[in-house]
Design an enzyme around this catalytic site. Structure first.
Site, PDB file in Angstrom:
ATOM      1  N   LYS A  76      43.561  39.425  35.483  1.00 47.89           N
ATOM      2  CA  LYS A  76      42.970  38.737  34.209  1.00 47.89           C
ATOM      3  C   LYS A  76      42.923  37.341  34.339  1.00 47.89           C
ATOM      4  CE  LYS A  76      45.164  42.494  31.198  1.00 47.89           C
ATOM      5  NZ  LYS A  76      46.482  43.033  31.042  1.00 47.89           N
ATOM      6  N   GLN A 118      51.866  41.894  27.671  1.00 51.25           N
ATOM      7  CA  GLN A 118      51.778  42.774  28.553  1.00 51.25           C
ATOM      8  C   GLN A 118      52.717  43.725  28.538  1.00 51.25           C
ATOM      9  OE1 GLN A 118      49.036  42.558  30.975  1.00 51.25           O
ATOM     10  NE2 GLN A 118      49.911  44.639  32.098  1.00 51.25           N
ATOM     11  N   ASP A 169      43.721  43.217  22.914  1.00 51.45           N
ATOM     12  CA  ASP A 169      44.174  44.424  23.501  1.00 51.45           C
ATOM     13  C   ASP A 169      43.674  45.682  22.437  1.00 51.45           C
ATOM     14  OD1 ASP A 169      45.495  44.923  25.766  1.00 51.45           O
ATOM     15  OD2 ASP A 169      47.511  43.999  24.949  1.00 51.45           O
TER      16      ASP A 169
END
Ligand code: GUN
Length: 286
Positions: A54, A98, A121
């Protein structure tokens, strides 16, 4: 018949190039670059790999990126405090915690804490709800990336029959909502489904998100169908395996995604798209 390959790696690179151009225009107009914060709790190896990828993506498109590494022993309250600080940070447009989180952390409560406007997300109940109501705001990245892949085939989704194998909150369910939104007739098979293969065989668009290598054999596939493989399992020697038995499926399908190089890069590209969108909306005061 041999299926055409849906090259996620190539399409994701094109997405990043487009984002890079838009970021450059934004910066040239005097607006700060979009900022993505990734929160990593504990040092799990797989998570490290995702987080580093990322960061590389952010660098390529010109985003500001921040990684917050927090100890596995962090408390729920402390982690919620970090999320609140990122919600308030003026240089951050996207906040991603995460997953998985350590077992003593309530991951749902953490998701609920993220400002929906920064939830790149797309896991917050607000964003899932918006998708369900056909008013997507920041939708989940994997299903969003798959929709870009489907679009690249030029095949009409409206009226097509689609089967999603797997009904997880983050992948299978939002995937079904995306397909419904564009006019597919959708079936979702899951662990209680009596005959998932029969459902798969009805599908013009077959999407598997299970994480069981080799589950989808050629006899599950309607000839000419689009087959999208979301399942990723890391096998011996770190090799990645999809749910689809690729060598035989490629002889039956019309289009097929490889693993690796199919859905994975598209998920990452969708994260960059969501972050740019969040940044543009925040800059416009929405
Ligand atoms: N862990 C593995 N994939 C993801 C993802 O897309 N988002 C988050 N938050 N955690 C993950």
């Amino acid at each position: 018949m041999t299926a055409r390959i849906l090259d996620g790696k190539r399409i994701a690179a094109a997405c990043r190039e487009e984002i890079r151009t838009q970021v450059a225009q934004r910066v040239a107009a005097g607006v700060r670059p979009p900022g993505l914060a990734v929160v990593l709790v504990g040092g799990e190896e797989a998570s490290e790999v995702y987080v580093n990828a990322k960061r590389r993506d952010c660098q390529e498109v010109g985003f500001h990126s921040r990684v917050e590494r927090l100890p596995a022993t962090i408390s729920q309250v402390e982690l919620e405090g970090r999320v609140a600080a990122l919600n308030a940070a003026a240089d951050i447009d996207g906040v991603l915690v995460q997953l998985p989180l350590p077992p003593h952390i309530d991951a749902d409560r953490i998701t609920d804490q993220i400002d929906p406007a920064k939830d790149v997300d797309g896991f917050h109940p607000y964003n899932i709800g918006r998708l369900a109501l056909r008013r997507p705001a920041l939708p989940p990245c994997t299903s969003k990336g798959v929709m870009v892949l489907l679009d690249s085939t030029g095949i009409e989704c409206r009226g097509a029959t689609a089967t999603v194998i797997g009904a997880s909150n983050h992948v299978g369910r939002p995937m079904a909502l995306e397909l419904l939104r564009v006019g597919c007739t959708v079936e979702v098979a899951h662990k209680f489904t009596k005959d998932a293969a029969a459902s798969a065989r009805r599908a013009d668009i077959l999407i598997s998100a299970v994480g069981k290598p080799g589950l989808i054999t050629a006899d599950w596939i309607k000839p000419g169908a689009i087959v999208i493989d979301i399942g990723i399992t890391r096998g011996a020697a770190g090799r990645l395996h999809g749910d689809v038995a690729f060598a035989e499926a490629v002889e039956v399908a019309g289009w097929i995604t490889p693993v690796p190089g199919g859905v994975g890069p598209m998920t990452r590209a969708a994260l960059m798209l969501n972050t740019l969108q969040a940044a543009n909306e925040i800059a416009q005061g929405r």
